[in-house]
Every structure is written in C-alpha cells, then in structure tokens.
Design an enzyme around this catalytic site. Structure first.
Site, PDB file in Angstrom:
ATOM      1  N   ALA A  32     -10.098   2.517  -4.165  1.00  0.00           N
ATOM      2  CA  ALA A  32      -9.151   3.647  -4.162  1.00  0.00           C
ATOM      3  C   ALA A  32      -7.977   3.298  -3.251  1.00  0.00           C
ATOM      4  O   ALA A  32      -7.586   4.068  -2.373  1.00  0.00           O
ATOM      5  CB  ALA A  32      -9.833   4.949  -3.751  1.00  0.00           C
ATOM      6  N   HIS A  37      -3.879   0.634   2.623  1.00  0.00           N
ATOM      7  CA  HIS A  37      -4.503  -0.658   2.300  1.00  0.00           C
ATOM      8  C   HIS A  37      -3.435  -1.724   2.021  1.00  0.00           C
ATOM      9  O   HIS A  37      -3.582  -2.881   2.392  1.00  0.00           O
ATOM     10  CB  HIS A  37      -5.387  -0.525   1.063  1.00  0.00           C
ATOM     11  N   GLY A 147      -7.935  -0.526   9.267  1.00  0.00           N
ATOM     12  CA  GLY A 147      -6.915   0.490   9.506  1.00  0.00           C
ATOM     13  C   GLY A 147      -7.246   1.294  10.758  1.00  0.00           C
ATOM     14  O   GLY A 147      -8.405   1.624  11.006  1.00  0.00           O
TER      15      GLY A 147
END
Lengths: 285, 285
Positions: A32, A37, A147
C-alpha cells in the site's frame, strides 16, 4: 525489476550482488505504498547501488481484533510505483515461505516495546522484531530505511540491530506529510471525509508541544498540557497518548534535557493514527 | 593466530576474509576446551578455509544459583590447544562488548526450549538462543559446529537458524566419550573420583535403551524402563530424566517411528551430567 517470492531466491539475489561488490539498500514495507514509502525508496536509490523493497503484510504483528484481513493490498500499484522509482527487486514472499510449519523463534526488545504502542497492541512489537530480524538476515542490506512516522518501531529496530549485530544499518527517514500536516499512512484510506478533516489535529497537537519547547518550556507535564489543549479542540478525536519521551529508551521524561520525542496516538472515529516529532535543544533556554 | 576482543574487530575480520572468497568455519564454545571441542575444531579445519573459535562464558544462560562464577576458565590452555589445531582466530569478547549498557533484545525458541533442560534451567535456552544469534550475525560463518552432547541446544540452534534465516549452517558433531563411555564435558572436572567412577552409568542407561530398540522394542515407556533399570544400579546417581523423544521437536514419543533421540540428565553428587543417543530404524522390527 525482479519479483522475488521465496526466501532462498531472496538470499541468492543478495549473495550474487554482494559478490560483485554491489551495495544493497533495503526498504521493508507492508505494501500500500504512498509518498512516504517513495521518499524512503528515493533515499535508498541515492545511497546504494541496488534497491530492494519488501512487501509483506506480516500476520504476527497484528492482534486478533486488528485489521490484518482488511489491510490494504495493492501489489499491482505497488509494483508500478517501484518500477517508476528504479527499484531493482521486490521481495513479496508468501506467509508460508516466511513462517513454514514448525517455525517458532521469537525476538523481543522488551524495554522499548513496553510502553505506548506496546501497551495498546500486545505482541505487536514481538511480531515486528521477529520479522525484521528475518528480513535483515535474509536480505543482508548495507543500509535499511524506516519511516519516522512509526517512531517506536524505528527506535526498536535500531536497538535490535545493535543488540543482535544484525546487518542493515537502519536509517530513520523524516515523516512525509500532507499539506495540512497529516502524516502519510496506509491506514489514512480508512478515514471518512469528515474524519480526514479532523485528522490533522494530531500533528497540530505535537506542533504545539514543539512550539512550547522552542519557547523555553522544559517541564514535560506542561508541554503535555499544551498538546492536550489542542487535541481537545477536535470533537472527533480521542487521545490515546500524547507523551514527552527520551528518543532512545522511549521512557517518559519529567524534565527535558537536550532532546526529546513527542509521541502521539489518537482515534479519529474507528481509525487509529500515530505521529511524532523529534527535537533537540540546549538544556537552559 | 589472532585474538579478537571486540565485536567490531570480529565483524571486520570476517568481512575481510569473505571479501577474499575465504570460507569461515566457526566453533562457538565457553572455553575449558577438551577433546570434544578438538573434534569440532578438526571438523571445521577440514571443511573450511579459515577457522574461528569463540570463547565466551555467556552469563545470560546461567541461572542465579548456577556455576557462572565457578565455571572453569583457562584461556592460556585454550589458546595453546587452538594454536596447535591451526585455528586462525579466537574471539574472546568481554561481557561488556557482548552486552553493552541498554542491550535488551532476547531471542526465544519456545517449542524446543519448553521441556527437559528448559524445565530444569529456566531462561537457559533464552540465553543460548540470544548469544548464538549475536555470534552468528557477527561472525557470518559458512558453517558452524555444535557438539551432540548438548543435543537440545544443538536442535534449538538448528531451528533458530532456519527460523531467522541466520548464517552459519549449523552441523551437529557426534559426542566424544571417555573409554568407559562418559561423554566429555567441561563440567566433568567437578566430579570427585568416586563420582567419576559412577558417572558412566548415564551412557550405559542410554545404551540399554538403544539396545532395546535394536532388539525391536518400539514402545517408549518400555524403552524408558530399560534405561531406568540400569540407572538404578548406581547409588550415587539421581535421574532427572531419561526420555524417548522426537529428534526435531524434542517432544516425548509414545510409540517409535523411524527415529528417536534418547535424552538423559542425572545428578552424580552435586554435578549435573547430560548425555543423549540418536537412533533411526525401520518402523516394523
């Protein structure tokens, strides 16, 4: 771009590249893929010769009442994004190749996992620590990008890699945000339009904490009160925690000294959102 | 022969050899090396280009009432043995370099660790699994040798390496024994001379189990009775367990089918001794 489906094929791919002196950058994901990303992939692309992205919705990090079966899956779109960003390989293993019959080993990082998301989601970080250990051992990356949005996870991975001497040299990449401050997350798709409008209150609350620190506040309870006051302005939001913590141990601070991470979790309707902000400063304002 | 003291130096040594295409054989030990270790080192020497032996009395695998502080330490003698056997490097880290302040990650293999030594020594296998993960990640060996004498440990390491995709390809090397059958162990030095005379009863008991299986017995309870009958002949011996188990899961069997491991633990005075024997056979005798 190569699509790799099994653990032996993944190990082979890495071994072959390493033998040729090629450096490998790794971006582990649950798919997803979004702009957050993409930022990790671009950072990996800049720093390493070859980039591999893993796409694996890891069942062991979901609780029994969580969204494992509904977690957004969109391999076609994810492949297109990866191809566009010049990714060399996608590792998209099946659950069976990652957890064959008889698999039982578990990795835990008890100190960092104890609080915050660890309290809200028992066993979550045990699942994360185990799958990250497996992935890093398999991929043998030179550098790995995580992240900052999932700060506790990123801090846990850094401790884990250090403790077990794992390869992968984890790097925490700054959170990517929408224009109104909402941290990008694959789970944002669950927000209704009114919830989406309410959601930036989390980053605004954290921002209020940062502003208080910049203005010289060093007392954690008072910084927390600034954050809670902002959160209270949004009727759709329920605060799970808004905390002032040590950035390495994630223990709550009472008085600030040099650096801190502000951690936040809120429910907006039925959607649980995370965010955090890091700051460092002189002790005396 | 190089003596390596820190984890970064160990990682460097391996990386340099791997870059030159040299294969690394690894023998992890707690020192107090004896003929059993020598057999592992020779096997590694035959199979790999370079051999590294680690000597580390790992505190996390000892219980609070166990023999950590008294465990035999003889680094000079161990070095001499290694040098004589053509070992390329000894990795003899301090506790601090293996477990720096803040270290907290723990690896568990709950299925295999549950019974036998796991019951007798809570947390023992968690300590073993954690230190082996650290060592294999650090040394990055092509092959690693474990003695069969600690069978449950060796089976646990095999599961662990498979589950976490660790390097090291563990190999279980047959137990080396004294002429009277006693399995070599660093802890044998604790035996008084009368205890030493009594100690081979453990291997004799296991041998009686093997003899029963060879004679066609497939019922585990009856095989166990053969072993217990031999054990009872030695007044200095107290049986902790004499069990007939699956060689992979270490679960007790009731009826034998193709293969089994006979596991034994006894106390001879205050010394706890382990031994085991593996066997495979046709189902119908």
């Amino acid at each position: 771009m190569k699509i790799i489906r099994t653990t032996p094929a993944m190990a082979d791919w890495s071994r072959r590249l390493h033998r040729e002196g090629v450096t490998i950058g790794f971006v582990p994901t649950m798919g997803a893929l979004h702009e957050g990303h993409r930022a990790l992939i671009r950072a990996a692309r800049l720093a390493c010769d070859a980039v591999v992205v893993s796409i694996f919705v890891n069942p062991t990090q979901f609780g029994p009442t969580e969204d494992l079966s509904n977690y957004p899956r969109q391999l076609r779109l994810d492949q297109a994004l990866c191809r566009k960003e010049g990714v060399d390989a996608i590792f998209a293993p099946t659950v069976k190749t990652m957890y064959p019959v008889g698999a039982q080993t578990v990795v835990t990082v008890p100190g960092i996992a104890r609080r915050w998301e660890g309290e809200a989601r028992p066993h979550h970080f045990q699942g994360v620590a185990t799958v990250v250990t497996k992935l890093l051992s398999l991929v043998q990356p030179d550098k790995t990008w995580f992240g900052q949005k999932d700060y506790q996870q990123a801090a846990l991975v850094q401790q884990l890699v250090k403790d077990l001497n794992l390869p992968g040299h984890p790097i925490i990449h700054p959170t990517v945000r929408e224009a109104d401050g909402l941290a990008l997350s694959s789970r944002n798709v669950y927000l209704s339009s009114s919830e989406r409008q309410a959601a930036p209150v989390l980053s605004r609350a954290l921002q209020a904490g940062i502003a208080a620190i910049r203005a010289g506040e060093r007392n954690a309870a008072r910084i927390q009160r600034h954050m809670l006051r902002v959160a209270a302005t949004e009727p759709l939001a329920t605060v799970e925690y808004l905390a002032v913590c040590d950035p390495v141990t994630l223990e709550p601070l009472s008085q600030l000294n040099r650096q801190a991470v502000l951690l936040g979790a809120m429910r907006i309707g039925r959607v649980r959102l995370l965010d955090n902000m890091l700051t460092s400063f002189r002790r005396k304002p």
